[in-house]
Design a protein around this motif. Structure first.
Motif, PDB file in Angstrom:
ATOM      1  N   THR A 133      82.843  17.219   5.374  1.00  0.00           N
ATOM      2  CA  THR A 133      82.035  18.097   6.210  1.00  0.00           C
ATOM      3  C   THR A 133      81.784  17.483   7.580  1.00  0.00           C
ATOM      4  OG1 THR A 133      80.901  18.816   4.195  1.00  0.00           O
ATOM      5  CG2 THR A 133      79.906  19.435   6.308  1.00  0.00           C
ATOM      6  N   ASN A 134      82.108  18.237   8.610  1.00  0.00           N
ATOM      7  CA  ASN A 134      81.808  17.826   9.983  1.00  0.00           C
ATOM      8  C   ASN A 134      80.520  18.475  10.451  1.00  0.00           C
ATOM      9  OD1 ASN A 134      84.180  16.286  10.399  1.00  0.00           O
ATOM     10  ND2 ASN A 134      85.333  18.150  10.769  1.00  0.00           N
ATOM     11  N   TYR A 135      79.882  17.849  11.421  1.00  0.00           N
ATOM     12  CA  TYR A 135      78.734  18.463  12.085  1.00  0.00           C
ATOM     13  C   TYR A 135      79.095  18.687  13.544  1.00  0.00           C
ATOM     14  CZ  TYR A 135      77.549  14.062  14.437  1.00  0.00           C
ATOM     15  OH  TYR A 135      77.587  12.943  15.222  1.00  0.00           O
ATOM     16  N   TYR A 136      78.302  19.532  14.180  1.00  0.00           N
ATOM     17  CA  TYR A 136      78.482  19.838  15.596  1.00  0.00           C
ATOM     18  C   TYR A 136      77.129  19.735  16.279  1.00  0.00           C
ATOM     19  CZ  TYR A 136      82.933  21.424  13.896  1.00  0.00           C
ATOM     20  OH  TYR A 136      84.163  21.458  13.300  1.00  0.00           O
ATOM     21  N   GLN A 143      81.051  13.371  11.500  1.00  0.00           N
ATOM     22  CA  GLN A 143      81.177  13.572  10.053  1.00  0.00           C
ATOM     23  C   GLN A 143      79.824  13.454   9.368  1.00  0.00           C
ATOM     24  OE1 GLN A 143      84.266  10.822   8.638  1.00  0.00           O
ATOM     25  NE2 GLN A 143      85.274  12.656   7.877  1.00  0.00           N
ATOM     26  N   SER A 153      76.780  22.156  10.165  1.00  0.00           N
ATOM     27  CA  SER A 153      78.182  22.110   9.742  1.00  0.00           C
ATOM     28  C   SER A 153      78.883  23.359  10.269  1.00  0.00           C
ATOM     29  CB  SER A 153      78.262  22.083   8.213  1.00  0.00           C
ATOM     30  OG  SER A 153      77.798  23.318   7.683  1.00  0.00           O
ATOM     31  N   LYS A 156      81.478  16.380  17.861  1.00  0.00           N
ATOM     32  CA  LYS A 156      81.873  16.617  16.472  1.00  0.00           C
ATOM     33  C   LYS A 156      81.814  15.278  15.744  1.00  0.00           C
ATOM     34  CE  LYS A 156      85.970  18.212  13.901  1.00  0.00           C
ATOM     35  NZ  LYS A 156      87.346  18.746  14.108  1.00  0.00           N
TER      36      LYS A 156
END
Length: 91
Positions: A65-68, A60, A22, A58
């Protein structure tokens, strides 16, 4: 990676070390290295730039919360950078 800032390269290194971190995880990890608070106004625009460059994906994790994650282009950028570094540094 030649067009990235040092901060953006550091973001890539942190993202590469985790499985879909995140933004908060990336921030926490960088704060250890920089020994100072990473402001959201600096973090997220730079993450978005990496997404725009196609080096980072990117997504969700949940509604808030997003992830990368590194893209194949991101992995390729690391390989190219390492090759370039190795011509100057023989460890």
């Amino acid at each position: 990676m030649d067009h990235l800032t040092a901060f953006q390269r550091d973001l890539l290194y942190v993202i590469a070390d985790f499985d879909k971190p995140s933004g908060q995880t990336v921030s926490d990890e960088l704060q250890k290295y920089y020994d100072s608070e990473i402001q959201y106004g600096r973090l997220y625009p730079n993450l978005d730039t990496l997404v725009d460059y196609g080096l980072v994906e990117k997504g969700q994790l949940d509604r808030r919360t997003n992830y990368y994650a590194l893209t194949e282009a991101g992995h390729e950028a690391f390989r190219d950078r390492r090759e370039w570094e190795n011509q100057y540094i023989d460890l």
